[in-house]
Design a protein around this motif. Structure first.
Motif, PDB file in Angstrom:
ATOM      1  N   LEU A 192       6.095 -26.632  -9.138  1.00  0.00           N
ATOM      2  CA  LEU A 192       5.830 -26.308  -7.733  1.00  0.00           C
ATOM      3  C   LEU A 192       5.253 -24.902  -7.587  1.00  0.00           C
ATOM      4  O   LEU A 192       4.244 -24.704  -6.929  1.00  0.00           O
ATOM      5  CB  LEU A 192       7.113 -26.416  -6.903  1.00  0.00           C
ATOM      6  N   SER A 217       1.332 -24.253  -6.500  1.00  0.00           N
ATOM      7  CA  SER A 217       1.220 -23.814  -5.117  1.00  0.00           C
ATOM      8  C   SER A 217       0.121 -22.762  -4.945  1.00  0.00           C
ATOM      9  O   SER A 217       0.037 -21.808  -5.714  1.00  0.00           O
ATOM     10  CB  SER A 217       2.574 -23.246  -4.678  1.00  0.00           C
ATOM     11  N   LEU A 241       4.651 -33.059  -6.454  1.00  0.00           N
ATOM     12  CA  LEU A 241       3.581 -32.815  -5.481  1.00  0.00           C
ATOM     13  C   LEU A 241       4.018 -33.218  -4.078  1.00  0.00           C
ATOM     14  O   LEU A 241       3.827 -32.475  -3.107  1.00  0.00           O
ATOM     15  CB  LEU A 241       2.335 -33.626  -5.862  1.00  0.00           C
ATOM     16  N   GLY A 255       6.596 -30.850  -2.750  1.00  0.00           N
ATOM     17  CA  GLY A 255       5.940 -29.610  -2.335  1.00  0.00           C
ATOM     18  C   GLY A 255       5.299 -29.755  -0.966  1.00  0.00           C
ATOM     19  O   GLY A 255       5.446 -28.893  -0.097  1.00  0.00           O
ATOM     20  N   MET A 259      -0.153 -27.240  -1.573  1.00  0.00           N
ATOM     21  CA  MET A 259      -0.374 -27.916  -2.843  1.00  0.00           C
ATOM     22  C   MET A 259      -1.865 -28.189  -3.068  1.00  0.00           C
ATOM     23  O   MET A 259      -2.626 -28.300  -2.107  1.00  0.00           O
ATOM     24  CB  MET A 259       0.414 -29.234  -2.880  1.00  0.00           C
TER      25      MET A 259
END
Lengths: 494, 163
Positions: free
Chosen positions: B50, B54, B101, B104, B111
């Protein structure tokens, strides 16, 4: 006789398979859980300075690097006969508990917990943290991320790096903690304790309040009366970082309690021809095959076994939950009556999460952790050392012999999951016995209940072997054992 | 933060799992001056992804894979989540890439729009050793070429955004 093969990782050649041998009348003759091991550790370790092992072995496994770091560091302390300053022990204990809390959090919210929070019959695609969020709320996801971040920040402060700590060296630690960092860790510790309370509430609201789940937990299908192993402190309370290894029998009576250096007097390893994996067992009881009971040397090393092997938790909130755990499951809050239900391991994990968070906060507040005296340089060499910690998934042993320069000549590991090879095999067999019937199609729900039997142990093959897929693909192949002919195939995520 | 990330997963001490780190090592210098792309080696998976993903627009993950259907050293390229996940994107104790994903996104992380994977068919992922096996070693130039091609393609896409 027919043979059913459950292959959880059909894409990854050479990894684990579950073999179920089914008689012609549909009854289960036997079950084997087969996982090849990571090879060549001893050869890899030989010729390297023993103090390097604490940094190298973190890389064996992406799951519990901190456990390897500490076990290897403790073994290196013993190789050099080093005595650590009190502040160094506290720093190690603090960072280790922060790691432990993060690891248990991951398992409960992302892996094991979804079986209950989302339900054992939920589609595999929903039995993950997204399913947990859907059930409990988006806030739960944010809390999980914040909890993990808190643990990682503490590891970074004390261990030097977020994921693979590097600061435990023979005789102590190599990095001091500042007053500002201590203040930050106190705040993080407070946040972690609140998170543990939140996790216990989820256990209460979603698992214990649901009679179907409680019935599943206490069902015979998920029950084995084995010995239980765990590290305990001087008061026989659960300890993750240090202490003596205590083993209690299925009846709860102490079988042995030993110093890490004496582990080979108590534990031996059985080998089966079908698997590279070894099956540790209690030497004085002996290997009697994949059976439970007081005459079989098979033991468990897991959150549940640590609670069983101890006389209680070392912190107040965790102790209160320990008493509730035993009161609920045995009607005896003292913990002297053993809990043998494999699925209760998930609850035990959250009891441990509370202790890890409370210990993190307690040690973060300790004035001594900002001391300058964090290392006693070794003055000599013993040439052999054993280090044991409790990895989140079981007792982890590192054993090194060195020459007079501290260069490794022999090395041995017994990793957390390996301890549980035999119990995992038995748990799968027991679950399969209750579920696989002649003429009954093997459904996703059946596959998941078999998975649940071993997922409770939080098995990690990152170092016992290597990796398994997170969303476990399963393939069940039914063979006629006589002819080898495939008579049925059930697949998921393949 | 540069919009493109070459994320090399793996483990330097487990034979062919050293493929990702070796690609990262070879790319590090040439990407230092790049305006568009970073290269990172990360021996992690699951939740840890993550933070790494990010804030990036596009990510290329370099990893090992075992399909059992191609010769060791064969390079596989595919978009994430479409085909068989690569080695470090599947793990027994973490969340897989599609879950990471989606998590996130739900938690409000920025993302990437797209994630591609280039993975080498591994021969040995069990032996503790610091060397790649010969077929996987031989796949390094092809993989580097694939990475450079990916960067060139995605850098082109990046230009309109900079105007």
């Amino acid at each position: 006789m027919k043979s059913i093969v459950i292959d959880p990782i059909t894409r990854l050649e050479g990894h684990g398979k579950i073999h179920l041998f089914v008689n012609d009348d549909g009854s289960l003759a036997n079950c084997y859980f087969q996982v090849p091991e990571l090879r060549g550790f001893e050869m890899f370790a030989k010729g390297r300075p023993v103090e390097e092992m604490a940094r190298i072995t973190t890389r064996i496994c992406g799951v519990c690097p901190d456990a390897h770091h500490m076990a290897a560091a403790k073994a290196a302390d013993a190789v050099y006969g080093a005595q650590l300053p009190s502040a160094a022990v506290k720093l190690r204990n603090l960072v280790y508990n922060a790691f432990f809390a993060g690891d248990h959090t991951t398992h409960f919210f992302a892996l094991g917990g979804p079986d209950f929070v989302c339900g054992p019959d939920a589609p595999p695609a929903e039995r993950n943290i997204l399913g947990v969020i859907a059930k409990v709320g988006l806030d739960a996801g944010k809390k999980v991320i914040a909890q993990r971040a808190a643990g990682q920040r503490i590891i970074e402060i004390i261990g030097g790096k977020k994921v693979h700590p590097v600061t435990a060296i023979p005789g102590g630690m190599s990095k001091r903690v500042t007053k500002e960092e201590q203040a930050e860790m106190i705040k993080l510790g407070e946040q972690m304790v609140e998170f543990a309370k939140f996790s216990l509430k989820i256990v209460d609201d979603i698992v214990l309040a649901n009679k179907v789940y409680v019935d599943l937990i206490v069902s015979d299908m998920f029950t084995h009366k084995t010995y239980n192993m765990g590290l305990v402190d001087a008061n026989n309370k659960v300890n993750f970082y240090d202490g003596k290894v205590r083993v209690v029998g299925p009846d709860g009576k102490e079988h042995c309690k030993y110093e890490p250096k004496d582990y080979l007097q108590y534990v031996a390893e059985h080998v089966e021809s079908y698997s590279y994996l070894k099956y540790p067992f209690l030497k004085k009881v002996g290997w009697k095959g994949f059976v439970d009971g007081p005459d079989s040397g098979i033991y468990k090393a897991s959150p549940l076994s640590r609670l069983n092997a101890s006389d209680g938790m070392a912190t107040p909130l965790a102790q209160a939950e320990y008493e509730r755990f035993y009161e609920t499951l045995t009607k005896d809050k003292s913990g002297k009556t053993m809990v043998h239900h494999t699925l209760a391991t998930h609850w035990a994990r959250i009891v441990e999460l509370m202790q890890a968070c409370e210990t993190t906060l307690m040690l973060a507040k300790d004035p001594e952790i900002i001391s300058d005296k964090i290392h006693n340089p070794p003055q000599g060499i013993v040439g052999e050392g054993v280090g044991i910690v409790e990895a989140p998934r079981g007792t982890l042993t590192h054993h090194y012999k060195t020459d007079q320069n501290g260069i490794v000549t022999e090395a041995n590991l017994i990793v957390g999951t390996t301890n549980n090879n035999a119990p995992i095999t038995m748990s799968i067999k027991r679950a399969a016995e209750g579920l696989i019937k002649k003429g009954t199609p093997i459904t996703n729900g059946i596959l998941n209940r078999i998975e649940m039997a071993f997922r409770a142990y939080d098995p990690c093959f990152g170092c016992a072997t290597h990796s398994l897929p997170g969303e476990m693909p399963l393939e069940v192949v039914v063979h006629d054992a006589q002819t080898g002919e495939v008579t049925d195939i059930a697949q998921r995520n393949c | 933060m540069k919009p493109l990330l070459i994320l090399c997963l793996g483990n330097e001490i487990i034979s062919d799992d050293g493929f990702g780190p070796e690609i990262a090592r070879r790319l590090k210098k040439e990407l230092e001056s790049s305006r568009c792309a970073d290269v990172v080696f990360a021996p992690v998976a699951g939740f840890f992804l993550l933070d790494l993903l990010s804030g990036r627009r596009s990510v290329l993950i370099v990893d090992t894979i075992r399909t059992g259907k191609t010769e060791p050293g064969t390079l596989h390229s595919f978009p994430a989540g479409i085909l068989t996940p690569s080695y470090h994107l599947t793990t027994s104790h973490q969340i897989n890439l599609p879950t990471a994903l989606e998590l996130g996104r739900r938690l409000g992380y920025d993302m990437p729009n797209d994630i591609d994977i280039v993975a080498v068919e591994a021969l040995d992922l069990e032996t503790l050793a610091e060397a790649l096996t010969p077929p996987v070693q031989a796949a390094l130039p092809g993989a580097l070429q694939a990475v450079r091609g990916w960067i060139a393609k995605h850098s082109e896409e990046e230009k309109p955004h900079e105007d």
